[in-house]
Design a protein around this motif. Sequence first.
Motif, PDB file in Angstrom:
ATOM      1  N   LYS A  93      43.855  44.080  31.508  1.00  0.00           N
ATOM      2  CA  LYS A  93      43.719  44.462  32.911  1.00  0.00           C
ATOM      3  C   LYS A  93      42.368  45.126  33.172  1.00  0.00           C
ATOM      4  N   GLN A  94      41.869  45.917  32.198  1.00  0.00           N
ATOM      5  CA  GLN A  94      40.569  46.554  32.384  1.00  0.00           C
ATOM      6  C   GLN A  94      39.440  45.526  32.307  1.00  0.00           C
ATOM      7  N   GLU A  95      39.557  44.541  31.412  1.00  0.00           N
ATOM      8  CA  GLU A  95      38.548  43.486  31.316  1.00  0.00           C
ATOM      9  C   GLU A  95      38.479  42.675  32.601  1.00  0.00           C
ATOM     10  N   PHE A  96      39.621  42.473  33.238  1.00  0.00           N
ATOM     11  CA  PHE A  96      39.626  41.712  34.490  1.00  0.00           C
ATOM     12  C   PHE A  96      38.875  42.476  35.580  1.00  0.00           C
ATOM     13  N   ILE A  97      39.106  43.766  35.679  1.00  0.00           N
ATOM     14  CA  ILE A  97      38.390  44.562  36.673  1.00  0.00           C
ATOM     15  C   ILE A  97      36.889  44.553  36.377  1.00  0.00           C
ATOM     16  N   LYS A  98      36.530  44.701  35.120  1.00  0.00           N
ATOM     17  CA  LYS A  98      35.111  44.662  34.748  1.00  0.00           C
ATOM     18  C   LYS A  98      34.485  43.324  35.139  1.00  0.00           C
ATOM     19  N   ARG A  99      35.248  42.242  34.994  1.00  0.00           N
ATOM     20  CA  ARG A  99      34.737  40.918  35.377  1.00  0.00           C
ATOM     21  C   ARG A  99      34.480  40.866  36.886  1.00  0.00           C
ATOM     22  N   LEU A 100      35.402  41.396  37.667  1.00  0.00           N
ATOM     23  CA  LEU A 100      35.223  41.402  39.116  1.00  0.00           C
ATOM     24  C   LEU A 100      33.977  42.193  39.518  1.00  0.00           C
ATOM     25  N   VAL A 101      33.787  43.326  38.861  1.00  0.00           N
ATOM     26  CA  VAL A 101      32.675  44.197  39.225  1.00  0.00           C
ATOM     27  C   VAL A 101      31.347  43.665  38.706  1.00  0.00           C
ATOM     28  N   HIS A 102      31.336  43.177  37.469  1.00  0.00           N
ATOM     29  CA  HIS A 102      30.076  42.708  36.879  1.00  0.00           C
ATOM     30  C   HIS A 102      29.711  41.304  37.331  1.00  0.00           C
ATOM     31  N   ASP A 103      30.619  40.345  37.145  1.00  0.00           N
ATOM     32  CA  ASP A 103      30.303  38.943  37.444  1.00  0.00           C
ATOM     33  C   ASP A 103      30.321  38.635  38.937  1.00  0.00           C
ATOM     34  N   PHE A 104      31.180  39.345  39.677  1.00  0.00           N
ATOM     35  CA  PHE A 104      31.327  39.034  41.110  1.00  0.00           C
ATOM     36  C   PHE A 104      30.787  40.148  42.011  1.00  0.00           C
ATOM     37  N   HIS A 105      30.267  41.193  41.414  1.00  0.00           N
ATOM     38  CA  HIS A 105      29.642  42.285  42.177  1.00  0.00           C
ATOM     39  C   HIS A 105      30.572  42.796  43.284  1.00  0.00           C
ATOM     40  N   ALA A 106      31.851  42.926  42.958  1.00  0.00           N
ATOM     41  CA  ALA A 106      32.861  43.316  43.952  1.00  0.00           C
ATOM     42  C   ALA A 106      32.671  44.760  44.402  1.00  0.00           C
ATOM     43  N   LYS A 107      32.520  44.928  45.713  1.00  0.00           N
ATOM     44  CA  LYS A 107      32.468  46.244  46.326  1.00  0.00           C
ATOM     45  C   LYS A 107      33.732  46.528  47.145  1.00  0.00           C
ATOM     46  N   HIS A 108      34.465  45.476  47.423  1.00  0.00           N
ATOM     47  CA  HIS A 108      35.738  45.612  48.128  1.00  0.00           C
ATOM     48  C   HIS A 108      36.679  44.541  47.580  1.00  0.00           C
ATOM     49  N   ILE A 109      37.915  44.923  47.296  1.00  0.00           N
ATOM     50  CA  ILE A 109      38.914  43.997  46.743  1.00  0.00           C
ATOM     51  C   ILE A 109      40.153  44.067  47.619  1.00  0.00           C
ATOM     52  N   THR A 110      40.708  42.915  47.928  1.00  0.00           N
ATOM     53  CA  THR A 110      41.950  42.884  48.691  1.00  0.00           C
ATOM     54  C   THR A 110      42.947  41.973  48.000  1.00  0.00           C
ATOM     55  N   VAL A 111      44.194  42.446  47.863  1.00  0.00           N
ATOM     56  CA  VAL A 111      45.252  41.706  47.170  1.00  0.00           C
ATOM     57  C   VAL A 111      46.574  41.938  47.886  1.00  0.00           C
ATOM     58  N   GLY A 112      47.564  41.130  47.541  1.00  0.00           N
ATOM     59  CA  GLY A 112      48.909  41.329  48.066  1.00  0.00           C
ATOM     60  C   GLY A 112      49.627  42.456  47.344  1.00  0.00           C
ATOM     61  N   PHE A 113      50.686  42.960  47.965  1.00  0.00           N
ATOM     62  CA  PHE A 113      51.394  44.131  47.431  1.00  0.00           C
ATOM     63  C   PHE A 113      51.985  43.878  46.052  1.00  0.00           C
ATOM     64  N   ASP A 114      52.308  42.611  45.742  1.00  0.00           N
ATOM     65  CA  ASP A 114      52.954  42.293  44.469  1.00  0.00           C
ATOM     66  C   ASP A 114      51.994  41.657  43.474  1.00  0.00           C
ATOM     67  N   PHE A 115      50.700  41.822  43.679  1.00  0.00           N
ATOM     68  CA  PHE A 115      49.703  41.229  42.788  1.00  0.00           C
ATOM     69  C   PHE A 115      49.768  41.865  41.399  1.00  0.00           C
ATOM     70  N   ARG A 116      49.766  41.004  40.373  1.00  0.00           N
ATOM     71  CA  ARG A 116      49.723  41.455  38.988  1.00  0.00           C
ATOM     72  C   ARG A 116      48.598  40.714  38.276  1.00  0.00           C
ATOM     73  N   THR A 138      36.165  49.596  46.989  1.00  0.00           N
ATOM     74  CA  THR A 138      37.285  49.996  47.837  1.00  0.00           C
ATOM     75  C   THR A 138      38.384  48.955  47.688  1.00  0.00           C
ATOM     76  N   LEU A 139      39.613  49.349  47.998  1.00  0.00           N
ATOM     77  CA  LEU A 139      40.760  48.466  47.794  1.00  0.00           C
ATOM     78  C   LEU A 139      41.633  48.416  49.036  1.00  0.00           C
ATOM     79  N   HIS A 140      42.048  47.212  49.401  1.00  0.00           N
ATOM     80  CA  HIS A 140      43.055  47.038  50.450  1.00  0.00           C
ATOM     81  C   HIS A 140      44.221  46.271  49.853  1.00  0.00           C
ATOM     82  N   VAL A 141      45.409  46.825  49.978  1.00  0.00           N
ATOM     83  CA  VAL A 141      46.615  46.150  49.498  1.00  0.00           C
ATOM     84  C   VAL A 141      47.428  45.723  50.712  1.00  0.00           C
ATOM     85  N   MET A 142      47.590  44.412  50.864  1.00  0.00           N
ATOM     86  CA  MET A 142      48.358  43.889  51.996  1.00  0.00           C
ATOM     87  C   MET A 142      49.842  44.177  51.787  1.00  0.00           C
TER      88      MET A 142
END
Length: 306
Positions: A93-116, A138-142
């Motif tokens: 789970k930590q590697e996935f977040i690092k991928r979003l931040v490093h490879d995709f330069h994510a500054k805002h993430i939005t997911v559904g309430f049941d996202f795993r 920043t994070l938005h959870v639908m």
Amino acid sequence: MKILTQDDLPIRQDTAVAIGLFDGVHEGHRTLIEDIENQEGLFSLVYTFDGKPNHAAYKNIYTLQEKEEIFADMQVDGFYLQAFDRQFSQMTKQEFIKRLVHDFHAKHITVGFDFRFGKNAEGTTDYLREQSGKYGYTLHVMPRIEYHGEKVSSSYIRELILAGNMEETAKLLRRFYFVDGTIEKGNHLGSKIGFPTANISTDKLLPQYGVYATIAQVDGNLYSAVTNVGTKPTVKSDDTPNIETFILDFSGDVYNEEMRVYFVRQIRREKAFANVDELKRQIASDARSASGMLENLEVYKDYIIC
């Protein structure tokens, strides 16, 4: 919309990323898309995964190409398809977040309430929120979205399609459900009885067998139509389903043309008739019903991808 691949990574600009399978691109998914598009100054990116394989027991609502077209119509800036291979499935789970931040330069993430996410689906929305300060996003959870007491989901929409409820399906997709195909030569029975049809095949999910008021899109033009989905029990002996469309007030050779059929409303269920004459009378009645429903196609433009 830019289709991104591994070769485009890492992205050099700040992004707002919506993550999900997006098998239906339904009302809930649109909320995710609207959120990333509202993030001023950020590149809006859809990050999705290989869908479940299409097979007899599970038919996809949209193909990958259709999803790309829908996101482009929604004016998303970028689209990335993640191969769900063994290497990705073992990512923590930590590697996935690092991928979003490093490879995709994510500054805002939005997911559904049941996202795993992450190996063994250990990552949760709570974990995403806990890590947001550390990784600078920043994070938005639908929240859960319901319709008539049911969770809005691809599974629920699949049930509506299989029940032939195209009006409720359109409300939740915010577009008419459609099927694409190349027009094939049939047995010409329709022409012989005065209703020449355009036949297409698909491996996608089909609506309940029956007759529908539809909108046919051929060569960029829209036409009122009536479509039969099923096995044509009056004139055919095998159980192979087909999609047979009579385009109203149209003449011309459209064989080998690409056609998209939008399902607007079910007129009736499929049934066997005593003879071809009885079938002919029913088709004429179905055509009149479809013509009345589709008298003004302009009112449906918002539910069509043009």
